[in-house]
Motif scaffolding. Sequence first.
Motif, PDB file in Angstrom:
ATOM      1  N   GLY A  25      10.331  -2.417  -3.561  1.00  0.00           N
ATOM      2  CA  GLY A  25       9.214  -2.367  -4.120  1.00  0.00           C
ATOM      3  C   GLY A  25       8.538  -1.089  -4.406  1.00  0.00           C
ATOM      4  O   GLY A  25       7.250  -1.074  -4.315  1.00  0.00           O
ATOM      5  N   HIS A  26       9.045  -0.209  -4.942  1.00  0.00           N
ATOM      6  CA  HIS A  26       8.625   1.130  -5.320  1.00  0.00           C
ATOM      7  C   HIS A  26       7.962   0.909  -6.694  1.00  0.00           C
ATOM      8  O   HIS A  26       8.548   0.268  -7.593  1.00  0.00           O
ATOM      9  CB  HIS A  26       9.403   2.434  -5.531  1.00  0.00           C
ATOM     10  N   GLU A  27       6.717   1.445  -7.021  1.00  0.00           N
ATOM     11  CA  GLU A  27       5.834   1.104  -8.042  1.00  0.00           C
ATOM     12  C   GLU A  27       6.487   1.407  -9.381  1.00  0.00           C
ATOM     13  O   GLU A  27       5.768   0.774 -10.389  1.00  0.00           O
ATOM     14  CB  GLU A  27       4.256   1.717  -7.593  1.00  0.00           C
ATOM     15  N   THR A  28       7.272   2.466  -9.464  1.00  0.00           N
ATOM     16  CA  THR A  28       7.730   3.030 -10.858  1.00  0.00           C
ATOM     17  C   THR A  28       8.863   2.020 -11.186  1.00  0.00           C
ATOM     18  O   THR A  28       9.511   2.340 -12.159  1.00  0.00           O
ATOM     19  CB  THR A  28       7.994   4.215 -10.852  1.00  0.00           C
ATOM     20  N   GLY A  73       0.860  -1.089  -0.097  1.00  0.00           N
ATOM     21  CA  GLY A  73       0.027   0.040  -0.098  1.00  0.00           C
ATOM     22  C   GLY A  73       0.926   1.298  -0.156  1.00  0.00           C
ATOM     23  O   GLY A  73       2.116   1.221   0.278  1.00  0.00           O
ATOM     24  N   HIS A  74       0.270   2.523  -0.528  1.00  0.00           N
ATOM     25  CA  HIS A  74       1.314   3.727  -0.652  1.00  0.00           C
ATOM     26  C   HIS A  74       0.443   4.920  -0.464  1.00  0.00           C
ATOM     27  O   HIS A  74       0.654   5.669   0.598  1.00  0.00           O
ATOM     28  CB  HIS A  74       2.186   3.656  -1.810  1.00  0.00           C
ATOM     29  N   MET A  75      -0.412   5.007  -1.625  1.00  0.00           N
ATOM     30  CA  MET A  75      -1.084   6.218  -1.556  1.00  0.00           C
ATOM     31  C   MET A  75      -2.371   6.570  -0.852  1.00  0.00           C
ATOM     32  O   MET A  75      -2.934   7.585  -0.604  1.00  0.00           O
ATOM     33  CB  MET A  75      -1.170   6.732  -3.049  1.00  0.00           C
ATOM     34  N   LEU A 115       5.376  -4.872   2.542  1.00  0.00           N
ATOM     35  CA  LEU A 115       6.197  -4.632   1.709  1.00  0.00           C
ATOM     36  C   LEU A 115       6.432  -3.032   1.182  1.00  0.00           C
ATOM     37  O   LEU A 115       5.535  -2.480   1.251  1.00  0.00           O
ATOM     38  CB  LEU A 115       5.793  -5.385   0.340  1.00  0.00           C
ATOM     39  N   HIS A 116       7.566  -2.676   1.346  1.00  0.00           N
ATOM     40  CA  HIS A 116       7.903  -1.127   0.927  1.00  0.00           C
ATOM     41  C   HIS A 116       7.357  -0.188   1.599  1.00  0.00           C
ATOM     42  O   HIS A 116       7.317  -0.209   2.963  1.00  0.00           O
ATOM     43  CB  HIS A 116       7.645  -1.041  -0.801  1.00  0.00           C
ATOM     44  N   SER A 117       6.446   0.514   0.823  1.00  0.00           N
ATOM     45  CA  SER A 117       5.511   1.702   1.679  1.00  0.00           C
ATOM     46  C   SER A 117       4.599   1.311   2.474  1.00  0.00           C
ATOM     47  O   SER A 117       3.865   1.908   3.375  1.00  0.00           O
ATOM     48  CB  SER A 117       4.908   2.653   0.661  1.00  0.00           C
ATOM     49  N   GLU A 133      15.877   2.018  -7.244  1.00  0.00           N
ATOM     50  CA  GLU A 133      14.778   1.819  -6.293  1.00  0.00           C
ATOM     51  C   GLU A 133      14.795   3.125  -5.540  1.00  0.00           C
ATOM     52  O   GLU A 133      15.753   4.090  -5.673  1.00  0.00           O
ATOM     53  CB  GLU A 133      15.039   0.646  -5.059  1.00  0.00           C
ATOM     54  N   GLU A 134      13.773   3.085  -4.858  1.00  0.00           N
ATOM     55  CA  GLU A 134      13.298   4.496  -4.134  1.00  0.00           C
ATOM     56  C   GLU A 134      14.376   4.242  -2.882  1.00  0.00           C
ATOM     57  O   GLU A 134      14.220   3.276  -2.265  1.00  0.00           O
ATOM     58  CB  GLU A 134      11.972   4.441  -3.640  1.00  0.00           C
ATOM     59  N   MET A 135      15.159   5.398  -2.508  1.00  0.00           N
ATOM     60  CA  MET A 135      15.837   5.443  -1.012  1.00  0.00           C
ATOM     61  C   MET A 135      14.886   5.337  -0.021  1.00  0.00           C
ATOM     62  O   MET A 135      14.150   6.487   0.105  1.00  0.00           O
ATOM     63  CB  MET A 135      16.785   6.618  -1.318  1.00  0.00           C
ATOM     64  N   TYR A 136      15.039   4.468   0.887  1.00  0.00           N
ATOM     65  CA  TYR A 136      14.616   4.783   2.233  1.00  0.00           C
ATOM     66  C   TYR A 136      15.562   4.716   3.175  1.00  0.00           C
ATOM     67  O   TYR A 136      16.688   3.692   3.096  1.00  0.00           O
ATOM     68  CB  TYR A 136      13.527   3.352   2.514  1.00  0.00           C
ATOM     69  N   GLY A 137      15.730   5.777   4.047  1.00  0.00           N
ATOM     70  CA  GLY A 137      16.866   5.938   4.781  1.00  0.00           C
ATOM     71  C   GLY A 137      16.615   5.935   6.287  1.00  0.00           C
ATOM     72  O   GLY A 137      15.454   6.554   6.880  1.00  0.00           O
TER      73      GLY A 137
END
Length: 242
Positions: free
Chosen positions: A199-202, A72-74, A100-102, A153-157
């Motif tokens: 797992g970023h959607e783009t 899930g994200h938005m 996963l991811h977001s 990938e999208e950076m998560y920090g």
Amino acid sequence: MAKIRVTVWNEYRHEKRSEVVGDLYPEGIHGAIAGFLGTDADLEVTTATLDEPEHGLTDDVLAATDVLVWWGHMAHHDLSDEVAEKVVKRVWNGMGFIALHSAHFSKVFKRLMGTTCDLKWRGQGEKERVWVVEPSHPIAANLEKDYFEIPLEEMYGERFDIPAPDEIVFMSWFAGGNVFRSGCCYRRNQGKIFYFQPGHETFPTFFQKEVQTVIHNAVYWAAPNNRPQLTFGFHEPLEPIE
Ligand code: ZN
């Protein structure tokens, strides 16, 4: 041995609203994940999405789910509190939960963690190197090297505001210099929880072999132990107390 019943849940909004994401995941992110998990004949894989009645997570679906995979994200806030609470209780009662991811910001994950689950992020896309920091862990099984790389990938920090994990299986380095605890295990009452950051959607992350291996391993790790419902509260002595 009975098959592990896996439900892959997805918001399924980005795919319908963005051409880029829709082209990348024509069957939806849930379809891509169910696709590779479904090649294992010992798993019984179904999907559910946010805009279905009760978000696809009726009492019957939850009762028949051993492991719930969540993307899930938005639209985290569009999930009803009632359904979120039901999912949390199923986890406490033994259902595995793979965030996963977001999904770090989903109602379910935040409720299970009890913290803000906030983090640093940067979405332009950069190389991520995922290091295996607990090689004996079942979730790291069948990975060929000490690390694997995701080209974009999208950076998560860090800091990632989570409680100290019971086990950290993966830690990631990003080209922009940040690091992140990218694979974290938790136990909550009878349930097992695994958070996995890629797992970023783009980006085509869910088509990458190593990512698929990790999620597949995590399903087996998070599957419930075959145990009776726990009881709490007053307990009769098992034999007379002398
Ligand atoms: Zn993202």
